[in-house]
Design a protein around this motif. Sequence first.
Motif, short mmCIF file in Angstrom:
data_model
loop_
_atom_site.label_atom_id
_atom_site.label_comp_id
_atom_site.label_asym_id
_atom_site.label_seq_id
_atom_site.Cartn_x
_atom_site.Cartn_y
_atom_site.Cartn_z
N LEU A 78 0.77 -1.15 0.12
CA LEU A 78 -0.25 0.20 0.05
C LEU A 78 1.09 1.25 -0.20
O LEU A 78 0.49 2.28 -0.66
CB LEU A 78 -0.97 0.05 1.15
N ALA A 79 1.87 1.29 0.77
CA ALA A 79 2.84 2.55 0.85
C ALA A 79 3.32 2.64 -0.64
O ALA A 79 3.62 3.92 -0.79
CB ALA A 79 3.95 2.20 1.76
N ILE A 80 3.78 1.79 -1.26
CA ILE A 80 4.28 1.80 -2.42
C ILE A 80 3.40 2.57 -3.56
O ILE A 80 3.74 3.73 -4.16
CB ILE A 80 4.91 0.56 -3.29
N ALA A 81 2.14 2.02 -3.34
CA ALA A 81 1.11 2.84 -4.13
C ALA A 81 0.96 4.20 -3.84
O ALA A 81 0.72 5.04 -4.87
CB ALA A 81 -0.27 2.00 -4.27
N ASP A 82 0.88 4.35 -2.43
CA ASP A 82 0.91 5.80 -2.05
C ASP A 82 2.03 6.73 -2.36
O ASP A 82 1.78 7.79 -3.03
CB ASP A 82 0.85 5.58 -0.41
N LEU A 83 3.45 6.29 -2.59
CA LEU A 83 4.42 6.85 -3.03
C LEU A 83 4.18 7.45 -4.59
O LEU A 83 4.58 8.38 -4.83
CB LEU A 83 5.77 6.21 -2.78
N ILE A 84 3.63 6.55 -5.36
CA ILE A 84 3.50 6.45 -6.70
C ILE A 84 2.54 7.71 -6.98
O ILE A 84 2.92 8.76 -7.55
CB ILE A 84 2.93 5.38 -7.41
N ALA A 85 1.33 7.88 -5.95
CA ALA A 85 0.37 8.79 -6.23
C ALA A 85 1.12 10.37 -5.69
O ALA A 85 0.89 11.16 -6.44
CB ALA A 85 -0.76 8.40 -5.39
N GLU A 86 1.88 10.07 -4.59
CA GLU A 86 2.69 11.18 -4.17
C GLU A 86 3.63 11.53 -5.29
O GLU A 86 3.57 13.02 -5.26
CB GLU A 86 3.33 11.06 -2.95
N ASP A 87 4.32 11.19 -5.78
CA ASP A 87 5.26 11.39 -6.74
C ASP A 87 4.67 12.16 -8.04
O ASP A 87 5.25 12.88 -8.37
CB ASP A 87 6.08 10.31 -7.13
N LEU A 88 3.54 11.50 -8.40
CA LEU A 88 2.62 12.19 -9.29
C LEU A 88 2.22 13.69 -9.16
O LEU A 88 2.33 14.49 -9.83
CB LEU A 88 1.28 11.22 -9.79
N LEU A 141 7.26 12.11 -10.91
CA LEU A 141 6.68 11.34 -11.67
C LEU A 141 5.63 11.94 -12.67
O LEU A 141 4.95 13.03 -12.13
CB LEU A 141 6.20 9.96 -11.39
N ALA A 142 5.75 11.66 -13.88
CA ALA A 142 4.77 12.23 -14.82
C ALA A 142 4.26 11.09 -15.85
O ALA A 142 4.93 9.98 -15.74
CB ALA A 142 5.43 13.29 -16.01
N TYR A 177 4.38 1.47 -16.88
CA TYR A 177 4.64 3.01 -17.05
C TYR A 177 3.58 3.75 -16.33
O TYR A 177 2.57 3.02 -15.97
CB TYR A 177 4.73 3.28 -18.55
N VAL A 178 3.78 5.01 -15.90
CA VAL A 178 2.79 5.61 -15.41
C VAL A 178 1.76 6.13 -16.18
O VAL A 178 1.92 6.88 -17.29
CB VAL A 178 3.62 6.93 -14.40
N ARG A 179 0.58 5.91 -15.41
CA ARG A 179 -0.42 6.39 -16.55
C ARG A 179 -1.06 7.94 -15.89
O ARG A 179 -1.34 8.78 -16.48
CB ARG A 179 -1.67 5.29 -16.07
#
Length: 464
Positions: A21-31, A36-37, A81-83
């Motif tokens: 869950l923390a990794i998914a949160d970090l992806i959202a935070e970096d977006l 992240l783009a 890849y990032v959506r």
Amino acid sequence: MTKPTAHWRKRLASQDRPAYLAIADLIAEDLRDGRLAARDRLPTLRELADELQLNYTTVARAYAEARKRGLIDSRAGFGTYVRGKAPALPLRGGSGAEMTMNLPPEPHDEALLARMHDSAADLMAHSDLHALLRYQDFGGTAEDREAGARWLQRRLPQASADRLLVCPGIHSVLTALISQLARPGELLCVDALAYPGLKAIGTQLGVQLHALPLDDDGPDVEAFEHACRTLSPKAVYCNPTLLNPTTATMSRARREALADVALRFSVPIIEDDAYGMLPTERLPPPLAVLAPDLTYYVTGFSKCLGAGLRSAYVLAPHARLAQRLAGALRATTVMASPLTNALVTRWVNDGTADAVLEAIRTACRERHALALQHLGPWGVVAHPECFHLWLPLQGAWSVVECASYLRTQGVAVVASAAFSTDGNPPDAVRICLGGPASLDDCDRALRLVAETLDHPLHPHATVM
């Protein structure tokens, strides 16, 4: 450690939440923070597990959670890849870019709006208000019908007030006409792709819709003739100009051939010309010109002035048939609103209707240019003075999945199944360009559609 994930390991060490869950949160935070783009590639599962010193299963769960939130996509042969998440787009009175209901764009012209206000205010100031609040005979006043005849004469030079009825919207006319021409269980010939409201009317009245195959010129005439010989249809319905949904306009040759078959078999024609006033180029003659003794010509103002202006005209083949239709319409709708009729008549007579129509054409051309810019590479089918377009879909997306995903992103489109009358819809969606409130909103919505087609998301992903 790769740049996008360089700080994750340290952050994970201080987290109490499960790592996936923390990794998914970090992806959202970096977006959110711009680290992240959209379209950035992420490490493979094995690479990320090694970098973060986690087991493979935990990282697989993390990517699955991120896909569930609509943040990333993983496809065989393409990697992960990032959506990203798209901001909601403003809707007129709602929460997204409404591209389902087919309504015209609203011109942002202060002078035009002031003219509309002034004309409406003058009408109210100088009208007999009590007269407008009473019951009236169906079909509009003599002044309403005369104004309607003048409006139609730009397409039908022989239009006359004695054959014309003013009605509360095109849909009500179609309901009354079909109920009058066909009984439950009987047949109505229609295009294989047609106005969804027609399907609802057929279901409500118990009238069967017989689909005619379509090509670029219009409905298949041989199929129509075969149906006339073997199935005895009670009428044929067509939308010959800027067909909803494909934007196609029936060719003159096809109109002549269709009219010839209808005349030989005495099959009434329902000509729904809702979009007929939009194009400025010279159009083929209406079917009502080619087969005047059989054709009911229907048009209205919801597509060329505003969707809330529920006022329509139907021109019957003869005055006697107009009066017969008035009885069917009276039974289903009582009457059109005298207030609405009076406003439409005022705007037709003082030129406001023409001014609004021209402003809508201009807005359509602007939005059409954006549609070609963003969706041209995807084979979009569009007309410069039409506010809906037809977008074929290819590749991994199913039509329903694409429409459903775009809705979660705040952009509402309509899957082809809504228009199909033969049970075999093509892989395409209709997009209404009039729904987004501004040109910038339309640009953002079309850009989002293009990005979705360019990087299709996992079909079951949702957005938090």
